[in-house]
Design a protein around this motif. Structure first.
Motif, PDB file in Angstrom:
ATOM      1  N   PHE A  31       0.841  -1.195   0.000  1.00 34.67           N
ATOM      2  CA  PHE A  31       0.000   0.000   0.000  1.00 34.67           C
ATOM      3  C   PHE A  31       0.877   1.245   0.000  1.00 34.67           C
ATOM      4  CE2 PHE A  31      -2.957  -3.148   1.340  1.00 34.67           C
ATOM      5  CZ  PHE A  31      -4.200  -2.699   0.926  1.00 34.67           C
ATOM      6  N   ARG A  33       1.228   5.042   0.862  1.00 33.52           N
ATOM      7  CA  ARG A  33       0.610   5.904   1.866  1.00 33.52           C
ATOM      8  C   ARG A  33       1.058   7.346   1.669  1.00 33.52           C
ATOM      9  NH1 ARG A  33       1.563   5.121   7.079  1.00 33.52           N
ATOM     10  NH2 ARG A  33      -0.590   5.586   7.557  1.00 33.52           N
ATOM     11  N   ALA A  37      -3.166   9.740   3.435  1.00 31.85           N
ATOM     12  CA  ALA A  37      -3.336   8.465   4.148  1.00 31.85           C
ATOM     13  C   ALA A  37      -2.652   8.527   5.503  1.00 31.85           C
ATOM     14  CB  ALA A  37      -2.769   7.317   3.314  1.00 31.85           C
ATOM     15  N   GLY A  49      -9.053   4.918   5.148  1.00 34.05           N
ATOM     16  CA  GLY A  49      -8.072   5.661   4.379  1.00 34.05           C
ATOM     17  C   GLY A  49      -6.653   5.604   4.907  1.00 34.05           C
ATOM     18  N   SER A  53      -3.318   3.525  -0.653  1.00 29.25           N
ATOM     19  CA  SER A  53      -3.793   2.987  -1.927  1.00 29.25           C
ATOM     20  C   SER A  53      -3.091   1.674  -2.244  1.00 29.25           C
ATOM     21  CB  SER A  53      -3.502   3.972  -3.057  1.00 29.25           C
ATOM     22  OG  SER A  53      -4.111   5.204  -2.798  1.00 29.25           O
TER      23      SER A  53
END
Length: 184
Positions: A31, A33, A37, A49, A53
């Motif tokens: 992920f 960040r 985030a 969140g 992503s």
């Protein structure tokens, strides 16, 4: 480690380390960040969140996997050219996938040799291997059960909170760094 990464490290030896921008979840997914985030909370906070992503770009994930290492303090990182990008771990540095023939493969594609099976207080299964400790992917727990039933593996109980100290890894290099800077 990629040759181009080694060359960049030699050319730019004093690039500052990066904390908090990359996380590894308990399914072996990376992920990214960004600031947004990170502003939502810690990678493991569970806040919407905060994980960031999900990375889906296969070449980027392969590059991260090839350049995934650990430092002397037990902090896992991705060597991105001359910069170390420290990884926030949801569980452990390795996520294991198990084949029916007993082969153990990490989320980065590295093969490992079994040393020990562990079970935490919530029923999660870990394997200690020649590469280190990792969580067994949830889809492969049945394979572990088959090995236990066949008396090939005998799980030992250990509290999840005790795993980092016992196996010398840091779940949150960012949190450790912030504490050392008086920012925690």
């Amino acid at each position: 480690m990629d040759d181009i990464v080694k060359q960049a490290m030699h050319k730019w030896p004093n690039v500052p380390d990066c904390f908090g921008w990359l996380g590894l979840d308990e399914r072996g997914q990376w992920f990214m960040r960004d600031d947004g985030a990170q502003a939502q909370g810690a990678f493991t906070s569970g806040k919407p969140g905060a994980k960031g992503s999900l990375l889906t770009h296969s070449k980027l994930m392969d590059f991260i996997a090839r350049n995934y290492e650990v430092d002397a303090q037990g902090r896992w990182y991705f060597q991105n050219g001359p910069q170390r990008v420290f990884i926030e771990l949801q569980a452990t540095p390795w996520i294991w996938r198990l084949a029916s023939d007993g082969a153990i493969t990490s989320h980065t594609g590295r093969n490992a040799q079994y040393l020990q099976c562990l079970l935490d207080e919530t029923g999660r299964v870990y394997l200690n291997t020649d590469l280190g400790l990792g969580l067994v992917h949830s889809m492969d727990v049945n394979t572990v059960a088959q090995r236990v039933e066949a008396e090939e593996w005998s799980p030992q109980e250990m509290l999840a909170a005790d795993l980092p100290a016992h196996f010398a890894f840091v779940r949150s290099p960012q949190g450790q760094w912030q504490a050392s800077q008086g920012k925690a």
